[in-house]
Design a protein around this motif. Sequence first.
Motif, short mmCIF file in Angstrom:
data_model
loop_
_atom_site.label_atom_id
_atom_site.label_comp_id
_atom_site.label_asym_id
_atom_site.label_seq_id
_atom_site.Cartn_x
_atom_site.Cartn_y
_atom_site.Cartn_z
N PRO A 20 -27.91 11.51 -52.69
CA PRO A 20 -26.89 11.08 -54.10
C PRO A 20 -25.49 11.51 -53.70
O PRO A 20 -25.28 12.76 -53.20
CB PRO A 20 -27.48 11.83 -55.22
CG PRO A 20 -29.02 11.79 -54.88
CD PRO A 20 -29.19 12.16 -53.38
N TRP A 21 -24.60 11.00 -53.85
CA TRP A 21 -22.95 11.09 -53.83
C TRP A 21 -23.01 11.42 -52.23
O TRP A 21 -21.65 11.60 -51.71
CB TRP A 21 -22.65 12.11 -54.68
CG TRP A 21 -22.70 12.14 -56.27
CD1 TRP A 21 -22.13 11.47 -56.88
CD2 TRP A 21 -23.66 12.71 -56.72
NE1 TRP A 21 -22.35 11.49 -58.28
CE2 TRP A 21 -23.42 12.29 -58.24
CE3 TRP A 21 -24.54 13.66 -56.66
CZ2 TRP A 21 -24.37 12.55 -59.56
CZ3 TRP A 21 -25.27 14.24 -57.75
CH2 TRP A 21 -25.18 13.58 -59.27
N ASN A 22 -23.98 11.10 -51.50
CA ASN A 22 -23.51 10.84 -50.07
C ASN A 22 -23.28 12.39 -49.53
O ASN A 22 -22.89 12.54 -48.53
CB ASN A 22 -22.51 9.94 -49.54
CG ASN A 22 -22.89 8.60 -49.76
OD1 ASN A 22 -23.92 8.17 -49.09
ND2 ASN A 22 -22.29 7.75 -50.58
N ARG A 23 -24.09 13.14 -50.11
CA ARG A 23 -23.61 14.74 -49.80
C ARG A 23 -25.03 15.19 -49.78
O ARG A 23 -25.88 15.32 -50.52
CB ARG A 23 -22.78 15.50 -50.82
CG ARG A 23 -21.32 14.80 -51.11
CD ARG A 23 -20.51 15.56 -51.86
NE ARG A 23 -19.21 15.13 -52.16
CZ ARG A 23 -18.98 14.42 -53.24
NH1 ARG A 23 -19.87 14.28 -54.13
NH2 ARG A 23 -17.68 13.75 -53.43
N ILE A 24 -25.18 16.44 -48.73
CA ILE A 24 -26.26 17.23 -48.25
C ILE A 24 -25.83 18.45 -47.91
O ILE A 24 -25.01 18.56 -46.93
CB ILE A 24 -27.73 16.41 -47.51
CG1 ILE A 24 -28.82 17.28 -47.36
CG2 ILE A 24 -26.97 16.05 -46.27
CD1 ILE A 24 -29.61 16.55 -46.78
N ASP A 25 -26.52 19.52 -48.24
CA ASP A 25 -26.22 20.74 -47.64
C ASP A 25 -26.41 20.78 -46.01
O ASP A 25 -27.55 20.41 -45.95
CB ASP A 25 -26.99 22.13 -48.29
CG ASP A 25 -26.34 23.27 -47.80
OD1 ASP A 25 -26.10 23.55 -46.76
OD2 ASP A 25 -26.53 24.18 -48.79
N PRO A 26 -25.65 21.02 -45.24
CA PRO A 26 -25.87 20.90 -43.74
C PRO A 26 -27.21 21.64 -43.47
O PRO A 26 -27.93 21.46 -42.51
CB PRO A 26 -24.88 21.51 -43.06
CG PRO A 26 -23.54 21.12 -43.94
CD PRO A 26 -24.40 21.55 -45.40
N ASP A 27 -27.45 23.11 -44.10
CA ASP A 27 -28.67 23.74 -43.78
C ASP A 27 -30.00 22.79 -43.97
O ASP A 27 -30.97 23.37 -43.61
CB ASP A 27 -28.57 24.88 -44.50
CG ASP A 27 -27.43 25.89 -44.24
OD1 ASP A 27 -27.02 25.70 -43.06
OD2 ASP A 27 -27.04 26.77 -44.92
N LEU A 28 -29.88 21.96 -45.02
CA LEU A 28 -31.23 21.22 -45.38
C LEU A 28 -31.46 20.18 -44.31
O LEU A 28 -32.79 19.69 -44.10
CB LEU A 28 -31.23 20.55 -46.58
CG LEU A 28 -31.03 21.43 -47.69
CD1 LEU A 28 -30.68 20.65 -49.07
CD2 LEU A 28 -32.42 22.05 -48.00
N VAL A 29 -30.52 19.72 -43.53
CA VAL A 29 -30.84 18.65 -42.28
C VAL A 29 -31.90 18.95 -41.52
O VAL A 29 -32.52 18.12 -41.22
CB VAL A 29 -29.40 18.14 -41.91
CG1 VAL A 29 -29.52 17.10 -40.98
CG2 VAL A 29 -28.35 17.58 -42.96
N PRO A 30 -31.76 20.26 -40.66
CA PRO A 30 -32.51 20.46 -39.60
C PRO A 30 -34.09 20.57 -40.09
O PRO A 30 -35.22 20.09 -39.23
CB PRO A 30 -32.41 21.71 -39.01
CG PRO A 30 -30.94 21.87 -39.68
CD PRO A 30 -30.58 21.21 -40.87
N GLY A 31 -34.54 20.53 -41.27
CA GLY A 31 -35.62 20.41 -41.98
C GLY A 31 -36.21 19.30 -42.30
O GLY A 31 -37.56 18.93 -42.58
N LEU A 32 -35.42 18.22 -42.29
CA LEU A 32 -35.92 16.62 -42.77
C LEU A 32 -37.21 16.22 -42.08
O LEU A 32 -37.95 15.65 -42.84
CB LEU A 32 -34.93 15.92 -42.99
CG LEU A 32 -33.63 16.24 -43.90
CD1 LEU A 32 -32.27 15.39 -43.82
CD2 LEU A 32 -34.28 16.48 -45.22
N PRO A 33 -36.90 16.27 -40.79
CA PRO A 33 -38.03 15.66 -39.97
C PRO A 33 -39.42 16.18 -40.36
O PRO A 33 -40.52 15.65 -40.50
CB PRO A 33 -37.91 15.75 -38.72
CG PRO A 33 -36.58 15.96 -38.49
CD PRO A 33 -35.97 16.50 -39.86
N ALA A 34 -39.56 17.38 -40.68
CA ALA A 34 -40.79 18.10 -41.04
C ALA A 34 -41.25 17.94 -42.39
O ALA A 34 -42.56 18.04 -42.86
CB ALA A 34 -40.59 19.62 -41.06
N LEU A 35 -40.15 17.04 -43.36
CA LEU A 35 -40.53 16.68 -44.53
C LEU A 35 -41.07 15.40 -44.71
O LEU A 35 -41.22 14.76 -45.75
CB LEU A 35 -39.39 16.85 -45.46
CG LEU A 35 -38.72 18.33 -45.65
CD1 LEU A 35 -37.75 18.26 -46.63
CD2 LEU A 35 -39.91 19.20 -46.16
N GLY A 36 -41.04 14.80 -43.35
CA GLY A 36 -41.45 13.34 -43.38
C GLY A 36 -40.68 12.43 -43.16
O GLY A 36 -40.52 11.07 -43.12
#
Length: 249
Positions: free
Chosen positions: A130-146
Amino acid sequence: MSVPPEAALVAALGASPAPVVLWWRDDDAGRDHPRLASLLALAERRRAPVALAVVPEWLEEACAARILGCPLATVLQHGIAHADHAVPPGKKIELGGSADHAALARDLVRGRERLAAAFGARFRPVLVPPWNRIDPDLVPGLPALGFKALSTFGRRRAAEPVMGLRQVNTHLDLVAWREGGRALSPEEALSALAERVRAYDGEPIGILSHHLVMGDAALATLDRLLTLVQDHPKARLLGMGTLLGEARW
């Protein structure tokens, strides 16, 4: 004499040395709304694949049925609940800010599972913050979340920001949010797209719409833009599934 925007877009496409790949994303879906019905009708009329960013917590059964009734629509995940966790004076953000990262990860997985259950093969595990924003620290874990891809706004920094995660961005927003959320005029939209086409470097150009704030005039602009793209031999308007399966950028 200035060149009319429509002619400028046609000329830019014609001058491209290679076919120009484009795609269309519409944000903030989840509730059954007459404007969503109008948007899906436009997609079918123009044979235009549309990727709907659906907010899991907003999803209504009638909305799911409406989306499934449009063969050209695929579904992406638009965060969790479109809730703002910004720490003042920061800009609005759901996936970051004051929110606990472990809780966000848990809720993202629940949201993904809900959309997968509702839409089956029509769902693509692509995260649209949402709002096209995401904490950069969350990005590396996205593949593990599916998640297989991340989609925000603006030009990409890397085709694959982390191993196993593609980046498929949008570039032309049809709503001017800094000007009270007004819709771009046809001339503005066509001129902006022509500029993107002239600078095309192989990255698919993403067109971004927002059905909840788009009236008849805005839909007419989108209709005109899609028609030009669909009718031009140098343009390729692709669906998200094709982009994820065939893109090599």
